[in-house]
Design an enzyme around this catalytic site. Sequence first.
Site, PDB file in Angstrom:
ATOM      1  N   GLY A 105       0.825  -1.198   0.000  1.00  0.00           N
ATOM      2  CA  GLY A 105       0.000   0.000   0.000  1.00  0.00           C
ATOM      3  C   GLY A 105       0.856   1.244   0.000  1.00  0.00           C
ATOM      4  O   GLY A 105       2.064   1.201   0.250  1.00  0.00           O
ATOM      5  N   ASP A 148      -6.320   7.349  14.914  1.00  0.00           N
ATOM      6  CA  ASP A 148      -6.938   7.025  13.624  1.00  0.00           C
ATOM      7  C   ASP A 148      -7.381   5.570  13.630  1.00  0.00           C
ATOM      8  O   ASP A 148      -7.186   4.839  12.658  1.00  0.00           O
ATOM      9  CB  ASP A 148      -5.979   7.285  12.471  1.00  0.00           C
ATOM     10  CG  ASP A 148      -6.701   7.325  11.119  1.00  0.00           C
ATOM     11  OD1 ASP A 148      -7.916   7.617  11.094  1.00  0.00           O
ATOM     12  OD2 ASP A 148      -6.054   7.057  10.095  1.00  0.00           O
TER      13      ASP A 148
END
Length: 564
Positions: A25, A140
């Site tokens: 990613g 997060d």
Amino acid sequence: MPETRPLRATDPREIGGSRLTARLGEGAQGIVYLGESGTGQRVAVKLLHADIGRDERARTLFDRELAAARRVAPFCTARILAADADGDIPYIISEYIDGPSLRDRVLQEGAASPAELVTLAIGTATALAAIHEAGVVHRDFKPANVLLGPDGPKVIDFGIARPLEATSATLTGAVGTPAYMAPEQVAGSAGGAPLDMFAWGCTMAFAANGVPPFGSDSVPAIMQRILYQEPDLGALTGDLRTLVASSLEKDPAARPTAIQVLQRLLGLGPNADLLAEGTSAVARPAAPPQAGNWTPPAATHPSAAGWTPPTPPTPPPSPPPLGTYPGSRPQTGRGGRVLLLAGAAAAVVILASGLVAALLLKSDGRAEGGRTPVAQSASSKSCAYRPATGANVKEVGKPPVALPATAPSRATVETGLGTLQISLDAGTAPCTVNSLAYLAAQKFYDRTSCHRLTTDPGLQVLQCGDPSGTGAGGPGYQFDDESLSSARYTRGAVAMANAGPNTNGSQFFILYGDTTSLPASYTVFGRVTSGMDIVDAVAKKGVAGGGTDGAPKQKVAINELRTA
């Protein structure tokens, strides 16, 4: 296995002694590669972008990430294996989790099953407990940062984690993913561990429903709901719904800590090694904790610092059964059955027990903001409402035997002292909720008063729901108890009272304190989500004429009870 992409010509082939084999990613900060260590172990290698690596502020943030990650014990989190924050290109090498993210799993295969929700709740609470005990806030936490590995869920990505003592001035603007941000993040104020618990609640709701509880449309609409509206918890039910609802309180001080959530999920006392127990529990997903065998620890308000469950007091002599007013005699109906009696309403704090799965169906309608609401199904069963007679019975007919396709999910109790809001659990107690909704529609509860207050240390309840005011009244029918194996009598719980097995009718009680002295013989059908201060005020005034059991000194008139 997570989706991988081939390395590009410009990608490095080796970092920190690990051979890079594929891309996993890429984000604004850096790239994550799949790698292989010198011992053949698969690893995840996070590499800061070269241009960002030359930025002093970016390096500072990356160094903070590394320091935070190193402080976190590897309980349900990805272990750090090697790192270098000072080289030409800073990197972190961590344990590779061979599994999809929770986000991808739900989007591809649908909402998690009840058993998966149990494992997910324990694993993620364990990870957050480890993170917070290290003095770090993730900031997060979201489904994309929960990987579903073969040995349970693992929390990853401390890319914007920061120490608990840091202030909002250390970063510019709000940090996080909008649909999982706490109100204090949206408002731009400093936030600590409670904002991770808000995100945990959002993540659990997403896992159960396939959509975040405040929607997934435009950012302004999501933030408006987070600040001012109640979450859509959809298919969540039972005690897990209560845990999630308490984690989504607007006030950070009202949310449970990760340790408190974990303690309740595991049913262990404060002296247990909760992080090790949580990690071990999710490593055995085939046998998650079962609600029926779960005994919750005693608890106090979740915002209390250094919270540990107190030693339960020695139970005092038991007052008359809930549903029997002191000095009165239970009335009998046909066949010698004892008529239902007493109780009171509602719940708010964190307290939860086992994790009870409920049957829910999604609605095809669209709610405001484009969200797809999830309607709670009462299940396909029918209810048996048997006739009951007595001097104080109020005839209003009987509820329909066949349960409606969609059951109410909340009740509003307008009193002379203020408003109580109750979340209803039709998944656990369908016939009880069906009866409550029917009686509310008949105005059965309107202009009645709560008739009994019990203030024993081991039994703190307010009872309501008897139009006769005698503590011996009810409608002309009665019905069976429901889900007693999962009943947990904690502060804020709303339960149907009775004067013996299966003598339910109309009376209900609200617990304003945890109790260990009640037998599991009263159906818990809801929890107060706001208005517990009203019950507390009544309890503080005490019993009329003194004593610990009788009519409340502070009168509580129910002007209207309605369901929706």
